[in-house]
Design a protein around this motif. Structure first.
Motif, short mmCIF file in Angstrom:
data_model
loop_
_atom_site.label_atom_id
_atom_site.label_comp_id
_atom_site.label_asym_id
_atom_site.label_seq_id
_atom_site.Cartn_x
_atom_site.Cartn_y
_atom_site.Cartn_z
N THR A 107 0.85 -1.19 0.00
CA THR A 107 0.00 0.00 0.00
C THR A 107 0.88 1.24 0.00
O THR A 107 1.95 1.23 0.63
CB THR A 107 -0.96 0.01 1.22
OG1 THR A 107 -1.82 1.14 1.12
CG2 THR A 107 -0.21 0.03 2.54
N PRO A 108 0.51 2.29 -0.72
CA PRO A 108 1.33 3.50 -0.74
C PRO A 108 1.43 4.20 0.62
O PRO A 108 2.36 4.95 0.85
CB PRO A 108 0.61 4.42 -1.74
CG PRO A 108 -0.20 3.49 -2.58
CD PRO A 108 -0.60 2.37 -1.66
N ASP A 109 0.47 3.95 1.53
CA ASP A 109 0.45 4.65 2.80
C ASP A 109 -0.08 3.71 3.89
O ASP A 109 -1.30 3.49 3.97
CB ASP A 109 -0.43 5.90 2.67
CG ASP A 109 -0.40 6.79 3.90
OD1 ASP A 109 -0.19 6.28 5.03
OD2 ASP A 109 -0.62 8.01 3.75
N VAL A 110 0.81 3.15 4.69
CA VAL A 110 0.42 2.19 5.72
C VAL A 110 -0.56 2.81 6.71
O VAL A 110 -1.59 2.22 7.03
CB VAL A 110 1.66 1.65 6.47
CG1 VAL A 110 1.25 0.85 7.71
CG2 VAL A 110 2.49 0.77 5.55
N VAL A 114 -4.30 1.39 7.37
CA VAL A 114 -4.69 0.89 8.68
C VAL A 114 -5.84 1.72 9.23
O VAL A 114 -6.81 1.18 9.77
CB VAL A 114 -3.49 0.86 9.65
CG1 VAL A 114 -3.94 0.53 11.07
CG2 VAL A 114 -2.44 -0.15 9.17
N ARG A 115 -5.77 3.03 9.09
CA ARG A 115 -6.84 3.91 9.58
C ARG A 115 -8.17 3.56 8.90
O ARG A 115 -9.22 3.48 9.54
CB ARG A 115 -6.47 5.37 9.32
CG ARG A 115 -7.38 6.36 10.01
CD ARG A 115 -6.88 7.81 9.87
NE ARG A 115 -5.66 8.01 10.68
CZ ARG A 115 -4.43 8.17 10.16
NH1 ARG A 115 -4.24 8.18 8.87
NH2 ARG A 115 -3.40 8.35 10.96
N GLU A 116 -8.14 3.31 7.60
CA GLU A 116 -9.35 2.93 6.87
C GLU A 116 -9.88 1.58 7.35
O GLU A 116 -11.08 1.40 7.53
CB GLU A 116 -9.06 2.88 5.37
CG GLU A 116 -10.28 2.52 4.54
CD GLU A 116 -10.03 2.54 3.05
OE1 GLU A 116 -10.75 1.83 2.34
OE2 GLU A 116 -9.10 3.24 2.60
N ALA A 117 -8.97 0.62 7.57
CA ALA A 117 -9.39 -0.70 8.05
C ALA A 117 -10.02 -0.61 9.44
O ALA A 117 -11.03 -1.25 9.73
CB ALA A 117 -8.20 -1.66 8.06
N VAL A 118 -9.42 0.20 10.31
CA VAL A 118 -9.96 0.39 11.66
C VAL A 118 -11.34 1.04 11.58
O VAL A 118 -12.28 0.65 12.30
CB VAL A 118 -8.98 1.22 12.52
CG1 VAL A 118 -9.64 1.69 13.81
CG2 VAL A 118 -7.73 0.39 12.83
N ALA A 119 -11.51 2.00 10.68
CA ALA A 119 -12.82 2.65 10.51
C ALA A 119 -13.89 1.65 10.06
O ALA A 119 -15.07 1.84 10.31
CB ALA A 119 -12.71 3.79 9.50
N LEU A 154 5.07 -1.26 8.26
CA LEU A 154 4.22 -2.44 8.43
C LEU A 154 3.10 -2.14 9.42
O LEU A 154 3.33 -1.49 10.43
CB LEU A 154 5.01 -3.63 9.02
CG LEU A 154 6.15 -4.22 8.23
CD1 LEU A 154 6.84 -5.28 9.08
CD2 LEU A 154 5.66 -4.81 6.93
N GLY A 155 1.92 -2.66 9.11
CA GLY A 155 0.81 -2.58 10.05
C GLY A 155 -0.13 -3.75 9.82
O GLY A 155 -0.56 -3.98 8.70
N TYR A 156 -0.39 -4.52 10.88
CA TYR A 156 -1.28 -5.68 10.78
C TYR A 156 -2.63 -5.33 11.38
O TYR A 156 -2.69 -4.64 12.40
CB TYR A 156 -0.74 -6.85 11.60
CG TYR A 156 0.47 -7.57 11.08
CD1 TYR A 156 1.63 -6.90 10.71
CD2 TYR A 156 0.47 -8.96 11.01
CE1 TYR A 156 2.75 -7.58 10.28
CE2 TYR A 156 1.59 -9.66 10.59
CZ TYR A 156 2.73 -8.96 10.22
OH TYR A 156 3.84 -9.64 9.81
N VAL A 157 -3.70 -5.83 10.76
CA VAL A 157 -5.03 -5.69 11.34
C VAL A 157 -5.73 -7.05 11.33
O VAL A 157 -5.45 -7.91 10.50
CB VAL A 157 -5.90 -4.66 10.59
CG1 VAL A 157 -5.28 -3.26 10.68
CG2 VAL A 157 -6.14 -5.05 9.15
N ASP A 158 -6.62 -7.22 12.29
CA ASP A 158 -7.46 -8.40 12.40
C ASP A 158 -8.86 -7.99 11.98
O ASP A 158 -9.45 -7.09 12.58
CB ASP A 158 -7.44 -8.92 13.83
CG ASP A 158 -8.20 -10.22 14.02
OD1 ASP A 158 -9.03 -10.58 13.15
OD2 ASP A 158 -7.97 -10.88 15.04
N ALA A 159 -9.38 -8.65 10.95
CA ALA A 159 -10.71 -8.32 10.44
C ALA A 159 -11.82 -8.91 11.30
O ALA A 159 -12.99 -8.59 11.11
CB ALA A 159 -10.86 -8.82 9.01
N GLY A 160 -11.46 -9.79 12.25
CA GLY A 160 -12.46 -10.39 13.12
C GLY A 160 -13.14 -11.61 12.54
O GLY A 160 -14.07 -12.16 13.13
#
Length: 198
Positions: A107-110, A114-119, A154-160
């Motif tokens: 992604t061009p901007d981690v 991540v902010r979008e995924a959290v939203a 790097l930034g990891y997210v859990d989608a649940g």
């Protein structure tokens, strides 16, 4: 989506990096098996040290090693990881067993990804700090916006759901990220189009 607008006005979306990242107990056996089943012609090896951080109860005060094998097959790269020591990937393997731990996305901007995924309801679980290469895992009670400004490449997210995490890899540092893996070739971990154009 995770879009970037170029000077020409077209939009480039985040694209997968190396497909799936699988944690395994026996790296050699896994390499042999997937070479046999999927026709992976060769494996490129790397070893990455990861410190455990105090705010992660799974890895606090420790550190570990990720023994990694990248194998390219048509359309994707398979990344096999044998974690050792007190590192988040080892905790995952011990708790859940072998399998897909995460998929990687350039992604061009981690931070924006991540902010979008959290939203959209995701939870930040792991990442690399901008000020150094140490990885950090956030506890479930941490506020997502507390860590996002400090994320580096790097930034990891859990989608649940789905049983795996999503790793956003910052393409702004794609070449340097890839350089962490000494044996990597262009064929085994291709860079995103916006890194290779021009």
């Amino acid at each position: 989506g995770h879009a970037r607008h170029s000077a020409e006005g077209d939009v480039e979306r985040a694209v997968p990096t190396s497909g799936v990242r699988i944690v395994v107990h026996d790296l050699e056996a896994a390499c042999a098996r997937y070479a046999e089943l999927l026709g992976v012609p060769e494996w490129h090896r790397s070893q990455v040290e990861r410190p455990g951080l105090p705010n992660n109860p799974n890895t606090a005060g420790g550190h570990g090693t990720l023994n990694i094998a990248f194998g390219r097959m048509p359309g994707m790269t398979l990344e096999l990881i044998h974690p050792e020591g007190q590192v988040e990937h080892r905790f995952w393997l011990d708790q859940r067993g072998e399998g897909v731990q995460h998929i990687g996305i350039w992604t061009p901007d981690v931070q924006a990804a991540v902010r979008e995924a959290v939203a959209k309801g995701c939870r930040v679980t792991h990442g690399a700090l901008a000020q150094d290469v140490a990885t950090i895992t956030v506890t479930p009670g941490s506020q997502p916006d507390a860590i996002i400004p400090f994320l580096g490449n790097l930034g990891y997210v859990d989608a649940g759901m789905g049983g795996f995490q999503i790793e956003f890899v910052g393409s702004a540092n794609a070449a340097s990220h890839r350089d962490m893996f000494k044996e990597i070739t262009d064929g085994s971990l291709p860079l995103p189009s916006w890194q290779t154009a021009g």
